[in-house]
Structures are given as C-alpha cells and as structure tokens.
Design a protein around this motif. Structure first.
Motif, PDB file in Angstrom:
ATOM      1  N   THR A  66      16.384   6.815 -24.427  1.00 36.26           N
ATOM      2  CA  THR A  66      15.590   7.995 -24.748  1.00 36.26           C
ATOM      3  C   THR A  66      15.532   8.883 -23.507  1.00 36.26           C
ATOM      4  N   PRO A  67      15.172  10.145 -23.668  1.00 38.39           N
ATOM      5  CA  PRO A  67      15.045  11.010 -22.489  1.00 38.39           C
ATOM      6  C   PRO A  67      14.069  10.437 -21.450  1.00 38.39           C
ATOM      7  N   GLU A  68      12.990   9.839 -21.895  1.00 40.07           N
ATOM      8  CA  GLU A  68      12.022   9.241 -20.967  1.00 40.07           C
ATOM      9  C   GLU A  68      12.643   8.063 -20.217  1.00 40.07           C
ATOM     10  N   ARG A 106      16.837   7.649 -13.577  1.00 36.87           N
ATOM     11  CA  ARG A 106      17.145   8.633 -12.531  1.00 36.87           C
ATOM     12  C   ARG A 106      16.158   8.521 -11.368  1.00 36.87           C
ATOM     13  N   GLU A 107      14.867   8.367 -11.683  1.00 39.24           N
ATOM     14  CA  GLU A 107      13.850   8.251 -10.627  1.00 39.24           C
ATOM     15  C   GLU A 107      14.067   7.008  -9.773  1.00 39.24           C
ATOM     16  N   GLU A 108      14.433   5.900 -10.409  1.00 37.01           N
ATOM     17  CA  GLU A 108      14.703   4.673  -9.658  1.00 37.01           C
ATOM     18  C   GLU A 108      15.918   4.837  -8.760  1.00 37.01           C
TER      19      GLU A 108
END
Length: 85
Positions: free
Chosen positions: A6-8, A14-16
């Motif tokens: 999902t986008p979330e 990406r943040e990790e």
C-alpha cells in the motif's frame, strides 16, 4: 515472489531506507518478517504458560469492580487504566 505494498507501507519502507537502518528493500522486509516471527513465538509462549488467561481474568475483574462500561473503551485503554490503578 512479487508483493504489492500500500502507499503507506511503501512510505514506511522508504523512511527505513532513508534512516540508514537498512540497505535494501529486501532487508526491510526481512527485518519485518523476523519481528513477526518473534512476536508469534512470544505469543505462543504467553498462551502456553497461562499468562494471557490471567491477564484477561484481571481485566474482567477490574471491569466488574469499577463498573466500567466496555462499549466505548478499547482493550488497550482498559489495560492502561488497570495498570494505572
């Protein structure tokens, strides 16, 4: 194997990666799967030793003693209140 996120979920990956905790998407997914495995093993241990049933009994006793209405309270809130007292 292909997976669709999902986008979330993509945002979390990406943040990790940006944080430097992981070097690749595969490492992020591998880390998540390891945590899932550890959680399952931990929960299996709780069920085996009866602690889970004791926790449920303790919460039900708290509800009865304090006449708490459960229709608008989450289990998490109930546990927090029980530990607060």
């Amino acid at each position: 194997m292909n997976i669709n996120l999902t986008p979330e979920q993509e945002k979390i990956v990406r943040e990790e990666l940006m944080s430097g905790h992981f070097r690749s998407v595969e490492e992020v997914i591998g880390g998540a799967l390891q945590v899932l495995r550890e959680k399952e093993q931990s929960l299996a241990g709780v069920t085996t030793n009866g602690s889970q049933r004791e926790a449920v009994d303790e919460m039900l006793a708290f509800v009865e003693k304090n006449r708490v209405r459960l229709e608008d309270i989450s289990v998490k809130e109930l546990i927090h209140e029980c530990h607060r007292l």
